[in-house]
Design an enzyme around this catalytic site. Structure first.
Site, PDB file in Angstrom:
ATOM      1  N   GLY A  76      83.319  88.390  54.723  1.00 30.35           N
ATOM      2  CA  GLY A  76      83.523  87.048  54.178  1.00 30.35           C
ATOM      3  C   GLY A  76      84.137  86.094  55.202  1.00 30.35           C
ATOM      4  O   GLY A  76      85.106  86.435  55.884  1.00 30.35           O
TER       5      GLY A  76
ATOM      6  N   ASN B 202      91.339  98.098  47.951  1.00 31.28           N
ATOM      7  CA  ASN B 202      91.620  97.331  49.159  1.00 31.28           C
ATOM      8  C   ASN B 202      92.192  95.977  48.801  1.00 31.28           C
ATOM      9  O   ASN B 202      91.912  95.414  47.742  1.00 31.28           O
ATOM     10  CB  ASN B 202      90.354  97.192  50.030  1.00 31.28           C
ATOM     11  CG  ASN B 202      89.575  95.925  49.712  1.00 31.28           C
ATOM     12  OD1 ASN B 202      89.923  94.840  50.203  1.00 31.28           O
ATOM     13  ND2 ASN B 202      88.551  96.036  48.887  1.00 31.28           N
TER      14      ASN B 202
ATOM     15  N   ASN C 197      80.770  84.020  47.914  1.00 33.38           N
ATOM     16  CA  ASN C 197      81.710  84.970  47.317  1.00 33.38           C
ATOM     17  C   ASN C 197      82.626  84.187  46.385  1.00 33.38           C
ATOM     18  O   ASN C 197      83.501  83.458  46.843  1.00 33.38           O
ATOM     19  CB  ASN C 197      82.520  85.673  48.424  1.00 33.38           C
ATOM     20  CG  ASN C 197      83.538  86.654  47.852  1.00 33.38           C
ATOM     21  OD1 ASN C 197      83.576  86.887  46.644  1.00 33.38           O
ATOM     22  ND2 ASN C 197      84.367  87.218  48.715  1.00 33.38           N
TER      23      ASN C 197
ATOM     24  N   CYS D 129      86.408  87.259  45.100  1.00 34.98           N
ATOM     25  CA  CYS D 129      87.397  88.064  45.826  1.00 34.98           C
ATOM     26  C   CYS D 129      88.691  88.137  45.026  1.00 34.98           C
ATOM     27  O   CYS D 129      89.288  87.110  44.718  1.00 34.98           O
ATOM     28  CB  CYS D 129      87.689  87.483  47.206  1.00 34.98           C
ATOM     29  SG  CYS D 129      88.883  88.515  48.086  1.00 34.98           S
TER      30      CYS D 129
ATOM     31  N   LYS E 297      77.697  85.930  44.564  1.00 32.64           N
ATOM     32  CA  LYS E 297      78.262  87.264  44.342  1.00 32.64           C
ATOM     33  C   LYS E 297      79.265  87.216  43.194  1.00 32.64           C
ATOM     34  O   LYS E 297      80.297  86.549  43.281  1.00 32.64           O
ATOM     35  CB  LYS E 297      78.944  87.766  45.611  1.00 32.64           C
ATOM     36  CG  LYS E 297      79.517  89.160  45.438  1.00 32.64           C
ATOM     37  CD  LYS E 297      79.419  89.937  46.684  1.00 32.64           C
ATOM     38  CE  LYS E 297      79.979  91.327  46.538  1.00 32.64           C
ATOM     39  NZ  LYS E 297      80.265  91.914  47.814  1.00 32.64           N
TER      40      LYS E 297
ATOM     41  N   THR F 125      84.591  93.959  43.660  1.00 33.56           N
ATOM     42  CA  THR F 125      85.534  95.007  43.236  1.00 33.56           C
ATOM     43  C   THR F 125      86.222  94.665  41.915  1.00 33.56           C
ATOM     44  O   THR F 125      86.353  93.503  41.542  1.00 33.56           O
ATOM     45  CB  THR F 125      86.605  95.209  44.324  1.00 33.56           C
ATOM     46  OG1 THR F 125      87.209  93.939  44.601  1.00 33.56           O
ATOM     47  CG2 THR F 125      86.008  95.775  45.587  1.00 33.56           C
TER      48      THR F 125
ATOM     49  N   GLY G  91      77.905  98.901  43.879  1.00 34.52           N
ATOM     50  CA  GLY G  91      79.094  99.444  43.233  1.00 34.52           C
ATOM     51  C   GLY G  91      78.971 100.960  43.194  1.00 34.52           C
ATOM     52  O   GLY G  91      78.295 101.518  42.341  1.00 34.52           O
TER      53      GLY G  91
ATOM     54  N   THR H 258      81.534 100.880  50.132  1.00 32.41           N
ATOM     55  CA  THR H 258      82.544 101.910  50.436  1.00 32.41           C
ATOM     56  C   THR H 258      81.955 103.100  51.197  1.00 32.41           C
ATOM     57  O   THR H 258      82.638 103.687  52.051  1.00 32.41           O
ATOM     58  CB  THR H 258      83.192 102.365  49.108  1.00 32.41           C
ATOM     59  OG1 THR H 258      83.780 101.209  48.502  1.00 32.41           O
ATOM     60  CG2 THR H 258      84.262 103.414  49.323  1.00 32.41           C
TER      61      THR H 258
HETATM   62  C1  FMN Z   1      87.356  96.989  52.539  1.00 35.72           C
HETATM   63  C2  FMN Z   1      86.485  96.093  51.708  1.00 35.72           C
HETATM   64  C3  FMN Z   1      86.335  94.756  52.070  1.00 35.72           C
HETATM   65  C4  FMN Z   1      85.505  93.907  51.308  1.00 35.72           C
HETATM   66  N1  FMN Z   1      85.351  92.598  51.691  1.00 35.72           N
HETATM   67  C5  FMN Z   1      84.488  91.794  50.988  1.00 35.72           C
HETATM   68  C6  FMN Z   1      84.239  90.451  51.419  1.00 35.72           C
HETATM   69  O1  FMN Z   1      84.760  89.977  52.437  1.00 35.72           O
HETATM   70  N2  FMN Z   1      83.394  89.683  50.668  1.00 35.72           N
HETATM   71  C7  FMN Z   1      82.772  90.186  49.528  1.00 35.72           C
HETATM   72  O2  FMN Z   1      82.008  89.460  48.865  1.00 35.72           O
HETATM   73  N3  FMN Z   1      82.971  91.465  49.130  1.00 35.72           N
HETATM   74  C8  FMN Z   1      83.814  92.266  49.822  1.00 35.72           C
HETATM   75  N4  FMN Z   1      83.994  93.570  49.422  1.00 35.72           N
HETATM   76  C9  FMN Z   1      83.273  94.083  48.219  1.00 35.72           C
HETATM   77  C10 FMN Z   1      82.016  94.876  48.600  1.00 35.72           C
HETATM   78  O3  FMN Z   1      81.095  94.089  49.325  1.00 35.72           O
HETATM   79  C11 FMN Z   1      81.328  95.452  47.328  1.00 35.72           C
HETATM   80  O4  FMN Z   1      80.935  94.383  46.494  1.00 35.72           O
HETATM   81  C12 FMN Z   1      82.234  96.371  46.526  1.00 35.72           C
HETATM   82  O5  FMN Z   1      83.053  97.136  47.369  1.00 35.72           O
HETATM   83  C13 FMN Z   1      81.452  97.300  45.591  1.00 35.72           C
HETATM   84  O6  FMN Z   1      80.540  98.116  46.310  1.00 35.72           O
HETATM   85  P1  FMN Z   1      80.921  99.625  46.818  1.00 35.72           P
HETATM   86  O7  FMN Z   1      81.470 100.361  45.632  1.00 35.72           O
HETATM   87  O8  FMN Z   1      79.645 100.168  47.360  1.00 35.72           O
HETATM   88  O9  FMN Z   1      81.971  99.451  47.860  1.00 35.72           O
HETATM   89  C14 FMN Z   1      84.820  94.419  50.164  1.00 35.72           C
HETATM   90  C15 FMN Z   1      84.980  95.783  49.817  1.00 35.72           C
HETATM   91  C16 FMN Z   1      85.788  96.615  50.581  1.00 35.72           C
HETATM   92  C17 FMN Z   1      85.915  98.072  50.174  1.00 35.72           C
END
Ligand code: FMN
Length: 304
Positions: free
Chosen positions: A48, A71, A128, A131, A166, A194, A244, A267
């Site tokens: 982001g 996180n 986004n 967040c 998002k 998240t 997710g 993740t």
């Molecule tokens: C360490 C970390 C940093 C993230 N930073 C962002 C971000 O900057 N912008 C965003 O839209 N989502 C961010 N996310 C969310 C992920 O893109 C994703 O939507 C969310 O983790 C669910 O997918 P997953 O279960 O496969 O991780 C972040 C997730 C993690 C774990």
């Protein structure tokens, strides 16, 4: 079955496969190019980006939970000008479609970033609005359908670049938010970000994260994400990136069956730098084992 067509059509482009590196878990992409061929990704979403540089939240900013990760990074990033001058030129040497994930503290800030991205070599912008880890901006736009509509409508007027929104799962009715995006002119929806959570150290009685609360991701959230993708896919016409807790090819197939055109991997990248590549190969194996010649034929095929 010899040849399996792994491509999907998304926002007017043929992605080589449906797997998209999720924002915040793949940095700016080049770091991963040491481990894998990033051109094998369907698309790559960058961390982001905000108008000005952000140093993020105090540490600790990440902790493991049963079946997931919490996180509270807080959108640490170098700011849009640095990104355009120093990072995007290197990233655009690769043929992978690049999605720019952006956050703002106001509608004006989102528009300011979008205008700077005009004429840059990018595939799409991802707003986004979800967040959970910053005081201002992000999720405060994403939990009211009226403010989502106003934001997306205003940004839509400011650019012709494909717009993905998002969404946050931290809402009562995800469909209401998705419908607002579509009515305001979004080209696609990405879900889910998240889920708000926290972790406590019982001995010290202190929160584990420096920010006290954070966002939960990983396998723990997959059932919630699948449910939301399925619900939204029945209510909007625009395509979805579902994510997710996707850890393997079968998870990716489940998201497509629920209605996603593309599948985000987040993740899993923290567990294994090759995760996206492995998941894409496993999805191909899944197709082969199940006599599916085109992966896109899985989209929205839930039987019920
Ligand atoms: C360490 C970390 C940093 C993230 N930073 C962002 C971000 O900057 N912008 C965003 O839209 N989502 C961010 N996310 C969310 C992920 O893109 C994703 O939507 C969310 O983790 C669910 O997918 P997953 O279960 O496969 O991780 C972040 C997730 C993690 C774990």
């Amino acid at each position: 079955m010899n040849s399996i067509d792994m491509s999907v059509d998304f926002l007017g482009r043929k992605l080589v496969n449906p797997i998209v590196a999720a924002s915040g878990t793949f940095s700016f992409g080049m770091e991963h190019s040491e481990f894998m061929d990033i051109e094998q990704l369907g698309a790559l979403t960058v961390k982001g980006i905000t108008v000005d540089e952000k140093i993020g939240n105090p540490p600790p900013r990440i902790t493991e939970t049963p079946s997931g990760v919490l996180n509270s990074i807080g959108l640490q990033n170098p700011g849009i000008d640095y990104f355009i001058d120093n990072i995007l030129p290197r990233l655009s040497q690769y043929s992978v479609p690049v999605i720019i994930n952006i956050s703002g503290e106001s509608v004006q800030e989102y528009c300011q970033i979008v205008r700077k991205l005009e004429n840059q070599p990018i595939f799409a912008i991802e707003l986004n609005i979800s967040c959970p880890n910053v005081d201002k901006g992000g999720i405060e736009f994403g939990t009211s359908s009226q403010s989502i509509y106003n934001l997306v409508k205003t940004v839509r007027k400011a650019t012709d670049i494909p717009l993905i929104v998002k969404l946050s799962p931290n809402v009562t009715d995800i469909c209401e938010m998705a419908i607002s995006c579509e009515q305001a002119g979004a080209d696609a929806i990405c879900l889910i970000n998240t889920l708000k959570g926290m972790a406590i150290d019982a001995k010290t009685r202190r929160p584990i994260l420096g920010n006290i609360v954070g966002g939960l991701s990983g396998p723990a959230i997959k059932p919630v994400a699948l449910r939301m993708v399925w619900e939204v896919s029945r209510r909007v016409e625009i395509p979805l990136i579902g994510m997710g807790g996707v850890m393997d090819g079968q998870d990716a197939a489940e998201f497509m069956i629920a209605g996603a055109t593309a599948v985000g991997v987040g993740t899993a990248n923290l567990v294994h730098p090759y995760a996206c590549e492995n998941i894409s190969l496993q999805l191909k194996d899944f197709c082969r084992e199940n006599n599916i010649s085109c992966v896109s034929s899985l989209i929205g095929t839930l039987k019920y």
